[in-house]
Structures are given as C-alpha cells and as structure tokens.
Design a protein around this motif. Structure first.
Motif, PDB file in Angstrom:
ATOM      1  N   VAL A 338       0.839  -1.205   0.000  1.00 66.80           N
ATOM      2  CA  VAL A 338       0.000   0.000   0.000  1.00 66.80           C
ATOM      3  C   VAL A 338       0.875   1.256   0.000  1.00 66.80           C
ATOM      4  O   VAL A 338       0.613   2.219  -0.728  1.00 66.80           O
ATOM      5  N   ALA A 339       1.932   1.245   0.814  1.00 63.67           N
ATOM      6  CA  ALA A 339       2.840   2.388   0.857  1.00 63.67           C
ATOM      7  C   ALA A 339       3.510   2.612  -0.497  1.00 63.67           C
ATOM      8  O   ALA A 339       3.674   3.756  -0.950  1.00 63.67           O
ATOM      9  N   ARG A 344       3.725   5.811  -5.650  1.00 67.07           N
ATOM     10  CA  ARG A 344       3.584   5.906  -7.097  1.00 67.07           C
ATOM     11  C   ARG A 344       2.468   6.884  -7.487  1.00 67.07           C
ATOM     12  O   ARG A 344       2.601   7.645  -8.446  1.00 67.07           O
ATOM     13  N   THR A 345       1.378   6.848  -6.728  1.00 64.91           N
ATOM     14  CA  THR A 345       0.261   7.748  -7.001  1.00 64.91           C
ATOM     15  C   THR A 345       0.686   9.202  -6.847  1.00 64.91           C
ATOM     16  O   THR A 345       0.368  10.057  -7.684  1.00 64.91           O
ATOM     17  N   SER A 347       3.767  10.405  -7.083  1.00 61.98           N
ATOM     18  CA  SER A 347       4.731  10.755  -8.133  1.00 61.98           C
ATOM     19  C   SER A 347       4.031  11.022  -9.464  1.00 61.98           C
ATOM     20  O   SER A 347       4.431  11.908 -10.225  1.00 61.98           O
ATOM     21  N   HIS A 348       2.972  10.256  -9.761  1.00 70.06           N
ATOM     22  CA  HIS A 348       2.228  10.482 -11.006  1.00 70.06           C
ATOM     23  C   HIS A 348       1.505  11.828 -10.992  1.00 70.06           C
ATOM     24  O   HIS A 348       1.435  12.519 -12.011  1.00 70.06           O
ATOM     25  N   ARG A 349       0.980  12.183  -9.832  1.00 74.38           N
ATOM     26  CA  ARG A 349       0.269  13.469  -9.724  1.00 74.38           C
ATOM     27  C   ARG A 349       1.217  14.642  -9.924  1.00 74.38           C
ATOM     28  O   ARG A 349       0.837  15.687 -10.427  1.00 74.38           O
ATOM     29  N   ARG A 350       2.476  14.435  -9.518  1.00 71.18           N
ATOM     30  CA  ARG A 350       3.463  15.498  -9.697  1.00 71.18           C
ATOM     31  C   ARG A 350       3.844  15.655 -11.168  1.00 71.18           C
ATOM     32  O   ARG A 350       4.213  16.706 -11.617  1.00 71.18           O
TER      33      ARG A 350
END
Length: 350
Positions: A338-339, A344-345, A347-350
């Motif tokens: 989960v961490a 990853r979530t 980093s993708h938003r950035r």
C-alpha cells in the motif's frame, strides 16, 4: 526470520501438530530460537543501527549465527558460546551508549541486556533452558520498559513514581539472580515485579493519552495497553506459582507474557521499526488490527485451556497464535505494498 518460523513450528510440534520433520527435531529448542536468538538478534540489531553499525553489528550477527548453527544440527555448545558472545557485545554497546548520554532509560536498557547475558550464562553453565527463561524474559521486559520510560519524558512524571520504577527494576534483577538456587522465592518475587511494572506502565505511559488519537498512534496505544494487561495477568499467575516449570499453569503464565505482552509490543512498533531497519516503508491501515485481535483471542483460548485444564483448548489456542503471527506477516506485506502504491500515485500526480 528462519529461526522465528522454525521456533513457531517447534512450539506447535509440542502439541502434536504435524510440522516439517526438521522443525519437529527442534522442538526442544523452541524457547531458545524465540527468545535469545530471534529477539536477541532483533533488539541488538536495532541498537546497532542506532549506534551507526560497525562492531556493534557483531551482536546480532553472532545471535543469528548461533540460531543458524542450532538449526543446522551443530552441538548446542556452539550456540551457547555465540549467544553469550552476542550478549557480551550488546552489553558493551549499551555501556557505550551510556557513556555518550547518562539517562535512566539507557541504564534500564543496559540492565536488560545484562539479563540476556545472564540467561545465556545460565544455559551454558547448567544446560537447562528452563532455568534461563526468566532471565531471557526479563531482558525483553526491561527493554520494552526502558523504551516506554524514555517516552514518559513527554509528560510530567512524579519523582516518587520514578523512584518506584527504579525499585521494581532492582528487585526484578535480584529475583532472576536468586531464582536458579531458590526458584520458589525468586520466581514469586519476579512475578510480583511483573504486576507492579504493568501497573506502573498502565498509569504513566503516554499511551493513555495517545489512545484518544487516530491512525497508527492509536493502534500503537491499543497494542501497548492490551499488552500491559497480559503482563499483569502473567505476574498474577506467577504469584500463584505458575512461573515454576512444573506448575500446570506455566504455559499460560509464560505465553501471556511472551505472546500477550512482547508480541503486542512487536505488532505495535513493527510499522516504525521495519522501515528503520530495512528502509521498507509501511502504510498504516485499519487491517493491522486483524492480527492483533486474532493474537489476543487465540491466546485467551490457550490460557483457558491451561486453567481449566483442557489440552484441546490449549492446542487450538496455539494453532490460533501461529495463524495470528502469519496474519501479521501478511498484513505487513500488504501495508508495504500500500505504501509503495501511494508513493507511485503521488509521483504520477506530480
């Protein structure tokens, strides 16, 4: 971890549970694999990392090597010598830490390591694992108490309360020293100290405050406070003589402490300790309560089986405890995944 897994299987073998032949052959070493090998290695590794590694790492390496040799079928004398060496290095590390910073909690931590060393010495001198168990257990109890004492600095603690804490620790150490020649007196005194320490921790630990918070902070508090209840219960049984290995309630007293108290602490602090030692991040999620609840429920069944007595209940409780520990491993893997997904979530938003 191999020592831990084999130790769990060796414990189940004592109840007639079908386990791998190798684990079955190590049934007599269940306590050694769990207490001085696994916990000795983990606790000394945590201290070694905090001290920057180097020669301090010789303690966990020696403890792990001793366990590996025992599993490989080497003469127990090799494991005895390695464990005594590991505890000696850990004592030196604790003294080194005390020289850097003089503090009560560090003194208690050093005394806990000394209890580990004394237990190893008893096993080496007498060849009796059972005589060494109170000292090994005291090592874990004092280590946990030292860590909790450190956090009491975040809340005002009366000077009288700290004096009581010191007195309980001194009497506990005297009790384990006298228990080999005088088990009746020594173990009952040791049990009284367990009850007193549980009451002290329940009264002054910051967990009473953090219980009202949320997330991981509350989870740790629940683990701590439930563990203190099992610690007091173990001491209460010991006052009735249950810490003598010949007593019918011995299994209940021993595992109320090792599973109910020590493992509760391990479950609570794993999300913090694991990243510190392995750099594997762990995300808190409510499913971490599942192995904790399973551990306590199975332990209650096991204890009831000792008190009634009913071997079938004891056996069912032991199987439940093993399943709870497996659930804990699965939960920690899930929390790590989960961490990783959360990172990853982000980093993708950035």
């Amino acid at each position: 971890m191999l020592a831990f897994v084999c130790g769990v299987f060796a414990g189940l073998a004592r109840f007639g549970v079908s386990v791998p032949n190798h684990a079955l052959s190590k049934a007599a070493w269940h306590g050694v694999l769990m207490l001085p090998v696994f916990f000795g290695a983990v606790v000394s590794l945590e201290r070694a990392v905090a001290l920057g590694g180097g020669l301090h790492l010789m303690a966990p390496i020696a403890a792990a090597l001793g366990g590996a040799l025992l599993l490989a079928g080497a003469p127990p004398a090799l494991t005895q010598a390695l464990l005594l060496g590991a505890a000696t290095v850990a004592c030196a590390s604790a003294l080194s830490l005390l020289q850097r910073q003089s503090a009560l909690h560090l003194s208690v931590l050093a005394l806990g390591v000394l209890a580990w060393w004394f237990g190893d010495l008893i096993w080496l001198a007498t060849g009796s694992v059972l005589e060494a168990v109170p000292s090994w257990v005291a090592f874990l109890v004092l280590t946990i108490a030292a860590e909790r004492l450190e956090l009491t600095r975040m809340r005002p603690t009366p000077r009288r309360a700290r004096a009581v804490f010191v007195a309980v620790i001194i009497v506990m150490l005297a009790a384990i020293v006298t228990s080999p020649p005088s088990p009746e007196f020594g173990l009952r005194t040791f049990s009284a100290c367990l009850v007193a320490l549980a009451a002290w921790l329940a009264r002054y630990d910051i967990a009473r405050v953090t219980l009202r918070q949320r997330g991981l902070t509350r989870f740790i508090a629940v683990c701590l406070l439930s563990g203190y209840a099992w610690l007091a219960f173990s001491g209460a049984l010991g006052l009735a003589g249950a810490w003598r290995d010949v007593h019918p309630w011995h299994d209940a007293a021993l595992h109320a402490l090792t599973l109910g108290f020590v493992m509760s602490m391990a479950l609570g602090h794993a999300p913090i300790v694991l990243p510190a030692l392995t750099r594997i991040r762990v995300a808190y999620r409510p499913f971490l309560y599942v192995p904790l609840i399973a551990l306590h429920a199975a332990l209650a069944v096991r204890v009831a089986g000792s008190l009634v007595p009913a071997f079938a209940l004891r056996r069912a409780g032991a199987l439940g405890n093993a399943a709870a520990l497996l659930l804990f491993v699965v939960a920690m893997i899930a929390a790590a995944l989960v961490a990783k997904r959360d990172r990853r979530t982000v980093s993708h938003r950035r």
